[in-house]
Write an enzyme that holds these catalytic residues in place. Structure first.
Site, mmCIF file in Angstrom:
data_model
loop_
_atom_site.group_PDB
_atom_site.id
_atom_site.type_symbol
_atom_site.label_atom_id
_atom_site.label_comp_id
_atom_site.label_asym_id
_atom_site.label_seq_id
_atom_site.Cartn_x
_atom_site.Cartn_y
_atom_site.Cartn_z
ATOM 1 C CE LYS A 189 -0.978 0.698 4.977
ATOM 2 N NZ LYS A 189 -0.756 -0.564 5.688
ATOM 3 C CG HIS A 221 0.329 -3.973 11.802
ATOM 4 N ND1 HIS A 221 1.610 -3.625 11.424
ATOM 5 C CD2 HIS A 221 -0.454 -2.919 11.475
ATOM 6 C CE1 HIS A 221 1.591 -2.404 10.900
ATOM 7 N NE2 HIS A 221 0.360 -1.962 10.921
ATOM 8 N N GLY A 280 5.486 -1.407 10.852
ATOM 9 C CA GLY A 280 5.736 -0.358 11.826
ATOM 10 C C GLY A 280 7.203 -0.052 12.042
ATOM 11 C CD GLU A 339 1.807 -8.293 7.741
ATOM 12 O OE1 GLU A 339 1.201 -7.255 8.082
ATOM 13 O OE2 GLU A 339 1.308 -9.419 7.854
ATOM 14 N N PRO A 340 6.981 -4.970 6.640
ATOM 15 C CG PRO A 340 9.159 -5.022 5.780
ATOM 16 C CD PRO A 340 8.055 -5.917 6.269
ATOM 17 N NE ARG A 383 5.538 3.629 8.903
ATOM 18 C CZ ARG A 383 4.591 4.566 8.954
ATOM 19 N NH1 ARG A 383 4.915 5.820 9.026
ATOM 20 N NH2 ARG A 383 3.333 4.210 8.960
ATOM 21 C CE1 TYR A 414 -4.083 6.287 5.738
ATOM 22 C CE2 TYR A 414 -2.283 6.563 4.198
ATOM 23 C CZ TYR A 414 -3.203 5.756 4.825
ATOM 24 O OH TYR A 414 -3.242 4.435 4.530
ATOM 25 C CG ASP A 418 -7.977 24.300 4.617
ATOM 26 O OD1 ASP A 418 -7.821 24.543 5.831
ATOM 27 O OD2 ASP A 418 -8.672 23.383 4.176
ATOM 28 C CE1 TYR A 470 1.171 3.228 4.178
ATOM 29 C CE2 TYR A 470 2.847 4.007 5.694
ATOM 30 C CZ TYR A 470 2.075 2.988 5.183
ATOM 31 O OH TYR A 470 2.213 1.732 5.676
#
Ligand SMILES: *Cc1c(COP(=O)(O)O)cnc(C)c1O
Length: 403
Positions: A70, A187, A226, A259-260, A262, A316, A345, A373
């Site tokens: 992702k 996780h 993480g 599950e790395p 980043r 996010y 904004d 991300y």
């Protein structure tokens, strides 16, 4: 072996002694004389290789990374296929991406405990066996759609005090449905800042004695993602490794996966944005109009990309890119500054910082660690939002094919 050819990498090779940062500076020089001042980013594929080598060195030798797809885009994915990582997917879009890289099914895990039935079927047809689960409902879906699946019990959802009994119950249910459970996963959640939490999770993981109790051969522990991706993270990768290692002797017999996300990509990307407007905010009026005589002043820079664009990570993911200075301030020329996106904004504030030199409209600001991300590093729904220059040194390229 893999079926990726050199031509498929859309990557600039850096001459000896030339870095990704040099390429950014050069590109800035080139575009500065044109009208096109759109934001762009540079991705150093060598940095991803460096991360992988660090991974191999720091963690127990049998820790196999399943990259959380992702995070990022195609070229990154192809790099990781060559390096040899596995892939973790959670949705239809993600499995489509992973399959387009040509990843062998044994190197893929469907790591979403709430699964879509058509994706379970997809896995069955395509030889993908590993998937996570956390409830009896999920077990029943798997029993119908993919009875040969190898399941990994996701322990995140289970309350800590009852981890063991909850896990035993669910494993028994799997046994009744005749589905194989090969291990457990957790996780930590991303942005974990305390290595003790990793330690706690590992020591709490209801492990293999439980499998034996129910009649399974459980051999896999999935420690999730993480892991920090930049050196500015509060919790350092090395600290996590130091906490994990004592639990896993060289001959533990456990298959350890992670599950790395980043970790692999964050620091590879640097984003360049152009300053399109600037205002001066005074904290204390001195009665002078001269910018350089004011005591308390903050410059607001409006740049060509913002939190609704590449900086979406700030909302996010609570991650802030870090200013990389293209020019260095003299000691008496350090100002506090805010960088904004031009929507005006008030939420759209990218970063506030002290110690920037005075910048001008038309100057460029660089942000490091924009690889995870962010839109600076991804192709959303097939559309690339901004130009990404992929770079790699010749030596990294050669090494990549050897690891
Ligand atoms: C997002 C995610 C990851 C990756 O997280 P990082 O913090 O980027 O390492 C791993 N596992 C699962 C289940 C995730 O949802």
């Amino acid at each position: 072996m893999n079926n990726i050819s050199n031509e498929e990498f859309d990557c600039h090779f850096l001459n000896e002694g030339f870095t990704a940062k040099d390429l950014l500076d050069q590109t800035i020089d080139e575009v500065s004389s044109s009208n096109d001042k759109d934001a762009f980013s540079a991705a150093d594929l060598g940095d991803i290789l460096k991360k992988h080598l660090k991974w191999l060195k720091a963690l127990p030798w049998y820790t196999y990374p399943f990259y959380a797809v992702k995070c990022s885009d195609r070229t990154i994915g192809k790099t990781l296929v060559v390096i040899g990582t596995g892939f973790d997917y959670a949705s239809k879009t993600e499995i489509q991406i992973v399959q387009s890289f040509g990843v062998p099914p044994g190197r893929i895990i469907y790591a979403n405990p709430r699964k879509q039935v058509f994706l379970i079927k997809y896995d069955a047809t395509n030889g993908i066996q590993m998937m996570t689960f956390d409830s009896e409902v999920e077990l029943m879906k798997v029993a119908r759609a993919h009875p040969k699946a190898k399941l990994v019990l996701d322990c995140k959802a289970v309350h800590r005090l009852s981890v063991k009994s909850g896990a035993i119950l669910k494993t028994k249910q799997a046994k009744e449905l005749n589905i194989d459970v090969i291990g457990v996963s957790f996780h930590m959640g991303s942005g974990c800042t305390d290595p003790e939490i990793f330690m706690q999770a590992i020591s709490d993981a209801p492990c293999f004695d439980m499998g034996a109790e129910v009649g399974f051969n459980m051999y896999l522990l999935d420690i999730g993602g993480g892991f920090p991706g930049s050196e500015y993270a509060k919790l350092k990768f090395e600290e996590i490794a130091r906490v994990i290692n004592p639990y896993f002797p060289t001959d533990s017999g456990v298959t350890l996966i992670a599950e790395p996300g980043r970790y692999y990509v964050a620091s590879a990307f640097t984003l360049a944005v152009n300053i399109i407007a600037k205002t001066l905010v005074l904290k204390e009026q001195t009665g002078s109009d001269d910018e350089d005589e004011l005591s308390e002043k903050t410059f607001m820079y409006y740049v060509s990309d913002g939190v609704y664009g590449s900086f979406n990570c700030i909302f996010y993911d609570h991650v802030h890119g870090k200013h990389l200075l293209q020019k260095h301030p003299k000691p008496d020329e350090r100002y506090s500054s805010s960088s904004m996106w031009p929507t005006c904004d008030s939420l759209d504030r990218i970063v506030e910082c002290y110690g920037l030199p005075k910048m001008h409209v038309g100057d460029w600001m660089l942000f490091e660690n924009m690889g995870a991300y962010t839109a600076a590093a991804s192709i959303l729904n097939g559309f690339q939002r901004l130009t990404i220059y992929y770079v790699m040194s010749g030596s990294a390229w050669q090494l990549m094919w050897q690891v």
